[in-house]
Design a protein around this motif. Sequence first.
Motif, mmCIF file in Angstrom:
data_model
loop_
_atom_site.group_PDB
_atom_site.id
_atom_site.type_symbol
_atom_site.label_atom_id
_atom_site.label_comp_id
_atom_site.label_asym_id
_atom_site.label_seq_id
_atom_site.Cartn_x
_atom_site.Cartn_y
_atom_site.Cartn_z
ATOM 1 N N VAL A 87 32.159 -24.714 -4.490
ATOM 2 C CA VAL A 87 31.468 -24.751 -5.759
ATOM 3 C C VAL A 87 31.865 -23.165 -6.669
ATOM 4 O O VAL A 87 31.604 -22.190 -6.136
ATOM 5 N N PRO A 88 32.723 -23.545 -7.560
ATOM 6 C CA PRO A 88 33.049 -22.324 -8.422
ATOM 7 C C PRO A 88 31.950 -21.863 -9.367
ATOM 8 O O PRO A 88 32.056 -21.744 -10.580
ATOM 9 N N LEU A 89 30.879 -21.264 -8.837
ATOM 10 C CA LEU A 89 29.642 -20.875 -9.514
ATOM 11 C C LEU A 89 30.155 -19.837 -10.529
ATOM 12 O O LEU A 89 29.750 -20.057 -11.701
ATOM 13 N N ARG A 90 30.975 -18.769 -10.178
ATOM 14 C CA ARG A 90 31.297 -17.555 -11.025
ATOM 15 C C ARG A 90 31.958 -18.272 -12.096
ATOM 16 O O ARG A 90 31.568 -17.661 -13.358
ATOM 17 N N GLU A 91 32.885 -18.954 -11.846
ATOM 18 C CA GLU A 91 33.743 -19.720 -13.124
ATOM 19 C C GLU A 91 33.069 -20.553 -14.050
ATOM 20 O O GLU A 91 33.010 -20.281 -15.327
ATOM 21 N N ARG A 140 41.204 -35.209 -9.411
ATOM 22 C CA ARG A 140 41.642 -33.872 -9.313
ATOM 23 C C ARG A 140 43.139 -33.890 -8.737
ATOM 24 O O ARG A 140 43.725 -32.981 -9.130
ATOM 25 N N ALA A 141 43.487 -34.456 -7.917
ATOM 26 C CA ALA A 141 44.914 -34.648 -7.283
ATOM 27 C C ALA A 141 46.063 -34.948 -8.307
ATOM 28 O O ALA A 141 47.075 -34.348 -8.451
ATOM 29 N N CYS A 174 46.526 -30.200 -4.112
ATOM 30 C CA CYS A 174 45.132 -29.770 -4.373
ATOM 31 C C CYS A 174 44.240 -29.179 -3.265
ATOM 32 O O CYS A 174 44.282 -29.978 -2.225
ATOM 33 N N THR A 175 43.665 -28.086 -3.734
ATOM 34 C CA THR A 175 42.934 -27.368 -2.520
ATOM 35 C C THR A 175 41.480 -27.617 -2.633
ATOM 36 O O THR A 175 40.789 -26.974 -1.777
ATOM 37 N N HIS A 176 40.995 -28.575 -3.635
ATOM 38 C CA HIS A 176 39.730 -28.792 -3.656
ATOM 39 C C HIS A 176 38.840 -27.705 -3.954
ATOM 40 O O HIS A 176 37.724 -27.698 -3.812
ATOM 41 N N CYS A 177 39.397 -26.602 -4.859
ATOM 42 C CA CYS A 177 38.643 -25.312 -5.117
ATOM 43 C C CYS A 177 37.646 -25.680 -6.294
ATOM 44 O O CYS A 177 36.827 -24.929 -6.462
ATOM 45 N N ASN A 178 37.993 -26.683 -6.879
ATOM 46 C CA ASN A 178 37.066 -27.144 -7.977
ATOM 47 C C ASN A 178 36.949 -26.288 -9.191
ATOM 48 O O ASN A 178 36.055 -26.414 -10.269
ATOM 49 N N ARG A 179 37.947 -25.156 -9.195
ATOM 50 C CA ARG A 179 37.899 -24.473 -10.532
ATOM 51 C C ARG A 179 38.505 -24.953 -11.586
ATOM 52 O O ARG A 179 38.542 -24.720 -12.819
ATOM 53 N N TYR A 194 35.672 -26.770 -20.749
ATOM 54 C CA TYR A 194 35.264 -26.130 -22.174
ATOM 55 C C TYR A 194 36.423 -25.757 -22.886
ATOM 56 O O TYR A 194 36.311 -25.199 -23.890
ATOM 57 N N ARG A 195 37.554 -25.611 -22.174
ATOM 58 C CA ARG A 195 38.883 -25.244 -23.166
ATOM 59 C C ARG A 195 39.957 -26.022 -22.853
ATOM 60 O O ARG A 195 41.214 -25.610 -23.126
ATOM 61 N N GLY A 196 39.827 -27.267 -22.314
ATOM 62 C CA GLY A 196 41.076 -28.117 -21.867
ATOM 63 C C GLY A 196 41.281 -28.306 -20.520
ATOM 64 O O GLY A 196 41.823 -27.277 -19.680
ATOM 65 N N THR A 197 40.729 -29.369 -19.610
ATOM 66 C CA THR A 197 40.535 -29.421 -18.476
ATOM 67 C C THR A 197 42.210 -29.464 -17.642
ATOM 68 O O THR A 197 43.054 -30.033 -18.263
ATOM 69 N N HIS A 198 42.154 -28.572 -16.766
ATOM 70 C CA HIS A 198 43.436 -28.389 -16.058
ATOM 71 C C HIS A 198 43.436 -27.837 -14.895
ATOM 72 O O HIS A 198 42.077 -27.383 -14.508
ATOM 73 N N CYS A 199 44.232 -27.821 -13.813
ATOM 74 C CA CYS A 199 44.415 -27.003 -12.955
ATOM 75 C C CYS A 199 44.626 -25.817 -12.864
ATOM 76 O O CYS A 199 45.899 -25.178 -13.262
ATOM 77 N N VAL A 200 43.822 -25.138 -12.247
ATOM 78 C CA VAL A 200 44.047 -23.559 -12.528
ATOM 79 C C VAL A 200 45.280 -23.086 -11.608
ATOM 80 O O VAL A 200 45.949 -21.766 -11.914
ATOM 81 N N LEU A 201 45.547 -23.779 -10.525
ATOM 82 C CA LEU A 201 46.503 -23.291 -9.706
ATOM 83 C C LEU A 201 47.960 -23.528 -10.070
ATOM 84 O O LEU A 201 49.064 -22.843 -10.115
#
Length: 388
Positions: free
Chosen positions: A268-272, A345-346, A367-372, A378-385
């Motif tokens: 759960v990427p609560l901080r992000e 996500r994959a 994919c690590t399923h970090c859900n970040r 909000y700025r263009g959906t992408h994998c942060v990794l």
Amino acid sequence: MIRDAFQPAALGPLRLRNRIIKAATFEGRTPDAFVTDELIAFHRAVAEGGAGLTTVAYCAVAPEGRTDRHQIWMRPEAVLGLRRLTDAVHEAGGAVSAQLGHAGPVANAASNRAHALAPSRQLSPLSLRVTRAATPGDIRRIITAHARAARLAVESGFDAVELHFGHNYFVSAFLSPALNKRTDEYGGTLAHRARLARQIADAVRAEVHDEIAVLAKFNMDDGVRGGFGLDESRTVAGWLAEDGNLDALELTVGSSLRNPMYLFRGDVPLREFADQFPPLQRWGIRLGGRKFLRTYPFHEAYLLEQALKFRAEIDMPLILLGGIASRASVDTAMANGFDFVAMARALLYDPQLVNRMREESEAVSPCTHCNRCMPTIYRGTHCVLTSP
């Protein structure tokens, strides 16, 4: 005989090159509610990566039916851009679907500058505003809007439409006894609560006939106490199958209104998430966000057990969603009688994954399923990794 997921397959009137679908995930690439070059590139990459069908999310059927004003809503002015997108996907060898729906109580009333509509008047935990109970006139208008949006999808070159019957959006909210307190023909009994879904599917099919495929994303379980659950959802799925208006059901779970992580298993990427909002809201999210964004562990094909209950009872094509992250999980879905699989996500991590799966029996998404990826909408959906 077990299906081969990497051979051509029929989805209603549509012939796909394989049984792999890119699930609808809001792309965050439509700042003015129109198609952009970035959105086209996003879906072209998925098609070039080998997916049989990619799904454009989210195409609202009415302006107040968006989760915020930056999303596409289906009107004639949008067709030219949508046609550019569908042409690009077809040139890359894939097919493309438009996800059609009305966000209902999940809509951002402040952003849309319009009341959010719901089955019944209630306080939205997302906007902290009171939703407006849909009138019979609103319901008729939204049913008609789905049919009109499907016609625009045909004009735009789409091969399919996916009707959004999940996640406590408008139709899903009507199905939920926790959200639907109406006493008219759209509330009370399960048959009354299911009326809207059936009428929308009927209206869309009557509009497009067999010109394109018609499928629906359908909640098996809201994951909410007193909500729409497995017993009722299997009954409604049976009714939708009997009606014969849908070519497939994509089985999903969760409530964007009350329990979104029930679908998005993993970290759960609560901080992000909190960092996307102004300071006061950021503080509130960090303080109370764990009650809304609950933690559910990830494992591959995590909706399989629930979906098998539908496979045993429902006589129509079914699409397995949820944790499809390897060739092994694709093969498991086929072995258990599912007609298609949907991945999200994959494919954000690696749009070429389907091509790798076709060639490598041991292919697994990194994919690590970090859900970040989730807060990046909000700025263009992408994998942060892979692309911070």
